[in-house]
Design an enzyme around this catalytic site. Structure first.
Site, mmCIF file in Angstrom:
data_model
loop_
_atom_site.group_PDB
_atom_site.id
_atom_site.type_symbol
_atom_site.label_atom_id
_atom_site.label_comp_id
_atom_site.label_asym_id
_atom_site.label_seq_id
_atom_site.Cartn_x
_atom_site.Cartn_y
_atom_site.Cartn_z
ATOM 1 N N ASP A 1 -1.733 -0.662 6.051
ATOM 2 C CA ASP A 1 -1.687 -0.205 7.419
ATOM 3 C C ASP A 1 -3.304 -0.136 7.757
ATOM 4 O O ASP A 1 -3.570 0.364 9.088
ATOM 5 C CB ASP A 1 -1.245 1.122 7.608
ATOM 6 C CG ASP A 1 -1.840 1.971 6.649
ATOM 7 O OD1 ASP A 1 -1.934 1.913 5.389
ATOM 8 O OD2 ASP A 1 -2.355 3.137 7.161
ATOM 9 N N ASP B 1 0.997 -1.223 0.023
ATOM 10 C CA ASP B 1 0.113 0.053 -0.083
ATOM 11 C C ASP B 1 0.879 1.297 0.043
ATOM 12 O O ASP B 1 1.941 1.040 0.326
ATOM 13 C CB ASP B 1 -0.912 0.012 1.108
ATOM 14 C CG ASP B 1 -1.648 1.296 1.418
ATOM 15 O OD1 ASP B 1 -2.330 1.617 0.479
ATOM 16 O OD2 ASP B 1 -1.546 1.904 2.351
ATOM 17 N N ASP C 1 -0.065 4.982 1.141
ATOM 18 C CA ASP C 1 -0.355 6.094 2.127
ATOM 19 C C ASP C 1 -0.544 5.150 3.620
ATOM 20 O O ASP C 1 -1.244 4.308 3.579
ATOM 21 C CB ASP C 1 -1.779 6.773 1.957
ATOM 22 C CG ASP C 1 -1.815 7.414 0.589
ATOM 23 O OD1 ASP C 1 -0.745 7.935 0.173
ATOM 24 O OD2 ASP C 1 -2.785 7.963 0.085
#
Length: 212
Positions: free
Chosen positions: A165, A8, A10
């Site tokens: 995250d 991922d 961001d």
């Protein structure tokens, strides 16, 4: 055992929260809507720009399209003002590349912005695939984007690690059949990652090397 790693963006590779917050707060301000503290964007982001605008305008959904337009127009020109890679990420990428793993990015950020950020902050990485949100492809946690990367690489799902995250990332990895790794330096908490399917949690990037 593993041939590829999908990241991922961001909250995983880069801390983009301040630039996202600045762009959205500006769009909200221009439309007479209340702004949010930067930390609140940890829970507003994760599902793409359209969902971010939908959440940010709250009850004023008639302003969603205008706020989204203002946000995207500004953000695409200010993606790298305060954004920085997380400590340890450049070293991790270099180590993984040296081991011969193929490195990819899958983000719900618009594709052009994703490429802009990744190429700027990690120019030394030989990325196999960089994929942001594109028309015609559902955003995460739909696994379509992740599966498209596997097809492009010619790699099986069980040969791929997926690092993220948020619950969106863990659900994406699980639905695509990849090994879901939750990172604790990003936008969300340990419990969310475990509840959404994380099979491994990392407290710092280089810890990934211990399990490969």
């Amino acid at each position: 055992m593993y041939k590829a790693v999908i990241f991922d963006l961001d909250g995983t590779l880069t801390n983009t929260l301040d630039d996202i917050a600045d762009a959205m707060n500006r769009a909200l301000r221009l439309n007479g809507l209340p702004e949010y503290p930067v930390d609140a964007y940890r829970y507003l982001v994760g599902n793409g720009a359209r969902k971010l605008a939908e959440r940010a305008v709250g009850a004023r959904q008639e302003l969603q399209a205008q706020v989204l337009s203002e946000y995207q127009h500004y953000y695409e020109r200010h993606t790298r003002v305060k954004t920085r890679p997380y400590d340890g990420i450049p070293a991790l990428l270099a180590a993984l590349q040296a081991r011969g793993l193929r490195l990819c990015v899958l983000s719900n950020k618009p594709h052009a912005d994703t490429v802009n950020v990744v190429r700027f902050f990690f120019p030394e990485v030989d990325w196999a695939v960089i994929r942001g949100q594109q028309e015609g492809v559902p955003v995460k946690p739909d696994p379509a984007g992740a599966r498209a990367i596997l097809d492009e690489l010619g790699v099986k799902a069980e040969e791929c690690l997926y690092l993220g995250d948020t619950s969106v990332d863990m659900e994406t990895a699980c639905r695509a059949g990849m090994f879901p790794v939750g990172v604790l330096w990003g936008f969300r908490e340990e419990r969310e990652l475990l509840d959404s399917g994380a099979r491994l949690l990392l407290r710092e990037p280089l810890a990934l090397l211990d399990v490969l």
